[in-house]
Motif scaffolding. Structure first.
Motif, PDB file in Angstrom:
ATOM      1  N   UNK A 179       0.823  -1.319   0.000  1.00  0.00           N
ATOM      2  CA  UNK A 179      -0.212  -0.214   0.023  1.00  0.00           C
ATOM      3  C   UNK A 179       0.937   1.397   0.029  1.00  0.00           C
ATOM      4  N   UNK A 180       0.552   2.207  -0.648  1.00  0.00           N
ATOM      5  CA  UNK A 180       1.091   3.628  -0.797  1.00  0.00           C
ATOM      6  C   UNK A 180       1.082   4.333   0.498  1.00  0.00           C
ATOM      7  N   UNK A 181       2.114   4.435   1.003  1.00  0.00           N
ATOM      8  CA  UNK A 181       2.046   5.417   2.373  1.00  0.00           C
ATOM      9  C   UNK A 181       2.348   6.933   1.881  1.00  0.00           C
ATOM     10  N   UNK A 182       3.030   7.208   0.849  1.00  0.00           N
ATOM     11  CA  UNK A 182       3.396   8.444   0.471  1.00  0.00           C
ATOM     12  C   UNK A 182       3.525   8.531  -1.245  1.00  0.00           C
ATOM     13  N   UNK A 183       3.328   9.581  -1.575  1.00  0.00           N
ATOM     14  CA  UNK A 183       3.703   9.823  -2.803  1.00  0.00           C
ATOM     15  C   UNK A 183       3.745  11.295  -3.322  1.00  0.00           C
ATOM     16  N   UNK A 184       5.072  11.839  -3.663  1.00  0.00           N
ATOM     17  CA  UNK A 184       5.200  13.195  -3.846  1.00  0.00           C
ATOM     18  C   UNK A 184       6.385  13.448  -5.112  1.00  0.00           C
ATOM     19  N   UNK A 185       6.749  14.725  -5.045  1.00  0.00           N
ATOM     20  CA  UNK A 185       7.714  15.022  -6.279  1.00  0.00           C
ATOM     21  C   UNK A 185       9.170  14.440  -6.043  1.00  0.00           C
TER      22      UNK A 185
END
Length: 509
Positions: free
Chosen positions: A484-490
């Protein structure tokens, strides 16, 4: 007799949920003992045709991410003659599933609805049989070092602030934690006083293998009637729903005479059963534990929630429990868990269970005999046949719409990580086999790689292709051990948000 050697975790129940959880805990090198009441795993109800189970996308991905998918897929139920003869497999259009017996078809599914799902080895759904799935999971659990004791029933559970004591007929066992995966009539749940609430059944369901005096008397396929519903295959496989309030379930022996009586009543045909080879009953009783944890005792699978098998959601719900719980309990046992990590198991999985129970209840409402239900079903059938309707039902039944509420952030947060291909031709999911977290970096920033190294091996660094990152609109992803994705960013520019997410799920560096 007392077993003086305490275990880290005792699991009650060696079904697919208990076995998969044992594998998860052994990845963290915990001492795991599985207790199973049945002396032998084999049962005709686990073999085809009655043992056929549909695996949804989260289950397929879980098996893939732990290196088990190839073994499970080696004998898919679709390749079996019993499955090939089923009415839904002989339709001109490929069926993707059903809701209350109403099929939806693959040619209407809009795959663009899930933009972060990338092509790869994981199909959105697949079929297997329960006996084969259990054998694969049992072999892996034993290979990893879990101990499985069969013919040993849990009779009583007592817990203190520091341990759990499990009493069987012959021995008293100790563990730091206990997980009840022991089915809908869970002794663990009852012994520990978990609340269990829900709705009582409306029908008794029957699954049977029969011989009829006139096999051509009943038309193959699924049929709604004025008194219930039945599905018939010329091979003699029969399923029925008799709206008796669940009165017959476990009330007495299932005789050929009784099956014949129910079949004649539900079908309205002058059917004669000349032989009954196998039969089982079930109901649409829908109950859920009010919490999945009390102290050092947790529940998963049917011990935590029961409902009808309509739509094949039960196995998938239980495997999802195990995948969500395993790494969190392991981190807790090892003293590596941040505050609240174990409690997030119930916070995340309880709403999913409640949603599945309502999904089951909604199907029963459409199956009830009577003109009102038939009229509502006709409208629902029209909606399912639309492109948007088909895509909605596919997303729900295949599990593609699953998202945990992990707070504000990118739309991917709380969803399954896309299985992107890496520069070395490996895929993201293959790097989750050891049960660790991942930092997928599409920017190639040395600072992110150095940040990952400081996580003491709990978060592995992966370099992703910048082109794929641009296509997804992402610089980096932090992925939990369950995928599961816990964080997504640049990327490093969002380091503060990345740090908060890592601390929440993996603890301080």
């Amino acid at each position: 007799m007392h077993d003086t050697s305490p275990h880290d975790v005792i699991i009650a129940g060696a079904g697919p949920v208990g076995l998969f959880l044992a594998c998860e805990l052994r990845l963290a090198d915990l001492s795991v003992l599985v207790l199973e009441q049945a002396p032998h795993p084999d049962s005709p109800l686990k073999r085809l045709p009655f043992g056929m189970r549909g695996l949804s996308s989260p289950s397929v991905e879980a098996l893939y991410r732990r290196g088990l998918l190839e073994a499970v897929a080696a004998r898919q139920a679709q390749r079996d003659p019993a499955a090939a003869s089923a009415h839904w497999s002989r339709q001109p259009r490929a069926a993707g599933g059903h809701f209350a017996g109403m099929q939806f078809y693959l040619d209407r599914v809009d795959q663009a609805h899930w933009p972060y799902r990338v092509p790869g080895p994981c199909a959105p759904h697949m079929a297997t049989d329960l006996a084969h799935l259990e054998s694969v999971l049992a072999a892996r659990a034993a290979e990893l070092g879990a101990e499985i004791r069969r013919g040993v029933a849990v009779e009583q559970v007592e817990q203190s602030a520091h341990e759990v004591r499990v009493r069987t007929r012959d021995v008293s066992l100790r563990a730091r934690w206990l997980v009840g995966c022991d089915g809908g009539r869970s002794t663990v749940r009852k012994s520990c006083g978990f609340g269990f609430t829900g709705t009582e059944p409306e029908f008794t369901g029957y699954s049977a293998q029969v011989e009829l005096a006139d096999p051509g008397l009943l038309a193959p396929g699924r049929h709604h009637t004025a008194t219930g519903m039945y599905t018939y295959e010329r091979s003699g496989v029969l399923a029925m729903a008799d709206f008796d309030g669940g009165a017959f379930h476990r009330s007495g022996p299932i005789t050929p005479q009784h099956i014949e009586s129910v079949l004649r009543r539900v079908s309205g045909a002058d059917a004669r059963v000349t032989r009954l080879e196998l039969a089982a009953t079930w109901t649409d009783r829908a109950f859920q534990a009010t919490t999945y944890r009390q102290g050092r005792v947790l529940l998963a699978g049917d011990a935590a929630h029961v409902h009808s098998p309509l739509g094949g959601q039960g196995l998938n719900l239980g495997l999802g429990d195990a995948m969500n719980l395993g790494w969190k309990l392991a981190a807790t046992v090892r003293g590596e868990a941040p505050d609240g990590l174990l409690d997030s198991y119930c916070a995340e999985r309880h709403p999913v269970g409640a949603q599945v129970l309502d999904w089951s209840r909604a199907q029963v409402a459409l199956m009830r005999p009577g003109p009102g239900s038939r009229a509502l079903a006709a409208i629902m059938r029209e909606l399912i046949e639309t492109g948007d309707g088909t895509t909605y039902f596919a997303g729900r039944i295949w599990g593609l719409s699953l998202r945990y509420e992990l707070g504000a952030g990118h739309d991917l947060v709380g969803r399954s990580a896309p299985d992107v291909e890496l520069a070395d031709a490996s895929r993201l999911g293959q790097h989750l086999r050891n049960g660790n977290g991942l930092l997928l970096d599409f920017t190639g920033d040395a600072q992110l790689q150095a940040w990952s190294r400081r996580r003491h091996g709990r978060i592995a660094y992966l370099g992703g292709d910048a082109g794929i990152g641009a296509k997804l609109g992402l610089g980096a992803l932090l992925v939990r051990p369950d995928g599961i994705v816990a964080w997504a960013g640049s990327g490093i520019a969002d380091r503060a948000e990345l740090q908060r997410a890592a601390s929440r799920w993996f603890g301080a560096a």
